[in-house]
Design a protein around this motif. Structure first.
Motif, PDB file in Angstrom:
ATOM      1  N   PRO A  28       0.931  -1.299  -0.025  1.00 42.23           N
ATOM      2  CA  PRO A  28       0.058  -0.027   0.103  1.00 42.23           C
ATOM      3  C   PRO A  28       0.928   1.240   0.055  1.00 42.23           C
ATOM      4  O   PRO A  28       2.048   1.404   0.704  1.00 42.23           O
ATOM      5  CB  PRO A  28      -0.852  -0.105   1.288  1.00 42.23           C
ATOM      6  CG  PRO A  28      -0.015  -1.227   2.174  1.00 42.23           C
ATOM      7  CD  PRO A  28       0.655  -1.827   1.258  1.00 42.23           C
ATOM      8  N   THR A  29       0.386   2.406  -0.617  1.00 45.12           N
ATOM      9  CA  THR A  29       1.256   3.541  -0.801  1.00 45.12           C
ATOM     10  C   THR A  29       0.288   4.720   0.383  1.00 45.12           C
ATOM     11  O   THR A  29       1.152   5.664   0.804  1.00 45.12           O
ATOM     12  CB  THR A  29       1.004   4.484  -1.886  1.00 45.12           C
ATOM     13  OG1 THR A  29      -0.246   4.317  -2.456  1.00 45.12           O
ATOM     14  CG2 THR A  29       1.917   3.375  -3.147  1.00 45.12           C
ATOM     15  N   ASP A  30      -0.883   4.107   0.817  1.00 44.60           N
ATOM     16  CA  ASP A  30      -1.401   5.086   1.993  1.00 44.60           C
ATOM     17  C   ASP A  30      -0.746   4.871   3.221  1.00 44.60           C
ATOM     18  O   ASP A  30      -0.605   3.549   3.734  1.00 44.60           O
ATOM     19  CB  ASP A  30      -3.010   4.622   2.093  1.00 44.60           C
ATOM     20  CG  ASP A  30      -3.552   5.477   3.190  1.00 44.60           C
ATOM     21  OD1 ASP A  30      -3.692   6.806   2.999  1.00 44.60           O
ATOM     22  OD2 ASP A  30      -4.054   4.827   3.893  1.00 44.60           O
ATOM     23  N   GLN A  33      -2.661   2.644   5.863  1.00 42.72           N
ATOM     24  CA  GLN A  33      -2.341   1.339   5.432  1.00 42.72           C
ATOM     25  C   GLN A  33      -1.053   0.406   5.576  1.00 42.72           C
ATOM     26  O   GLN A  33      -0.782  -0.527   6.234  1.00 42.72           O
ATOM     27  CB  GLN A  33      -2.736   0.899   3.978  1.00 42.72           C
ATOM     28  CG  GLN A  33      -4.045   1.101   3.606  1.00 42.72           C
ATOM     29  CD  GLN A  33      -4.511   1.141   2.333  1.00 42.72           C
ATOM     30  OE1 GLN A  33      -3.656   1.231   1.334  1.00 42.72           O
ATOM     31  NE2 GLN A  33      -5.616   0.559   2.026  1.00 42.72           N
ATOM     32  N   GLN A  94       6.699   5.085   0.164  1.00 42.28           N
ATOM     33  CA  GLN A  94       5.944   4.530   1.187  1.00 42.28           C
ATOM     34  C   GLN A  94       6.411   4.933   2.499  1.00 42.28           C
ATOM     35  O   GLN A  94       5.433   5.177   3.514  1.00 42.28           O
ATOM     36  CB  GLN A  94       5.849   2.921   1.176  1.00 42.28           C
ATOM     37  CG  GLN A  94       5.062   2.504   0.036  1.00 42.28           C
ATOM     38  CD  GLN A  94       5.425   0.883  -0.250  1.00 42.28           C
ATOM     39  OE1 GLN A  94       6.465   0.572   0.020  1.00 42.28           O
ATOM     40  NE2 GLN A  94       4.285   0.190  -0.539  1.00 42.28           N
ATOM     41  N   SER A  97       5.070   8.424   3.212  1.00 42.22           N
ATOM     42  CA  SER A  97       3.667   8.369   3.526  1.00 42.22           C
ATOM     43  C   SER A  97       3.207   7.990   4.997  1.00 42.22           C
ATOM     44  O   SER A  97       2.538   8.645   5.615  1.00 42.22           O
ATOM     45  CB  SER A  97       2.879   7.468   2.413  1.00 42.22           C
ATOM     46  OG  SER A  97       2.736   7.731   1.468  1.00 42.22           O
ATOM     47  N   TYR A 101       1.888  10.140   8.191  1.00 39.28           N
ATOM     48  CA  TYR A 101       0.743   9.509   8.881  1.00 39.28           C
ATOM     49  C   TYR A 101       0.941   9.399  10.406  1.00 39.28           C
ATOM     50  O   TYR A 101       0.159   9.968  11.263  1.00 39.28           O
ATOM     51  CB  TYR A 101       0.302   7.953   8.537  1.00 39.28           C
ATOM     52  CG  TYR A 101      -0.701   7.535   9.221  1.00 39.28           C
ATOM     53  CD1 TYR A 101      -1.874   7.873   9.226  1.00 39.28           C
ATOM     54  CD2 TYR A 101      -0.255   6.448  10.234  1.00 39.28           C
ATOM     55  CE1 TYR A 101      -2.908   6.973   9.913  1.00 39.28           C
ATOM     56  CE2 TYR A 101      -1.230   5.975  11.056  1.00 39.28           C
ATOM     57  CZ  TYR A 101      -2.370   6.301  10.901  1.00 39.28           C
ATOM     58  OH  TYR A 101      -3.531   5.622  11.826  1.00 39.28           O
TER      59      TYR A 101
END
Length: 111
Positions: A28-30, A33, A94, A97, A101
């Protein structure tokens, strides 16, 4: 017999063209996630099951100089002490990201 073989071949062709192959799993790149997959095992809700004081809460990040995306990305990339390095498991995007986050969650108290 020839009609039967033709019918079977046409049926197979229709069946294989009607269904798509399952997507290959990609990382995932979010950030949320990525955190869930790679980080939450030790850092659920911003805590730290290995070293309590070295959690991901805003005060701890500030205390240890980890209160920027760059600092968090560096420790995710290279690891430190009990923290594993993720440079071989995650792309730079990633890592950025997940760092963003973590910082965002720290700012909001991990709610």
């Amino acid at each position: 017999m020839k009609k039967f073989v033709t019918l079977v071949l046409l049926t197979l062709l229709l069946l294989t063209s009607s269904f798509t192959l399952p997507a290959i799993a990609v990382e995932p790149t979010d950030g949320a996630q990525i955190f869930s997959v790679h980080c939450a095992g030790c850092h659920i809700n911003g805590s730290n099951i290995i070293r309590r004081g070295k959690n991901l809460k805003k005060s701890a990040l500030k205390k240890y100089g980890m209160d920027s995306i760059e600092a968090i990305a560096s420790i995710v990339t290279n690891g430190k002490n009990n923290m594993s390095a993720y440079k071989d498991r995650l792309t730079k995007e990633q890592i950025q990201s997940v760092a963003a986050y973590v910082l965002e969650q720290a700012e909001t108290g991990w709610h």
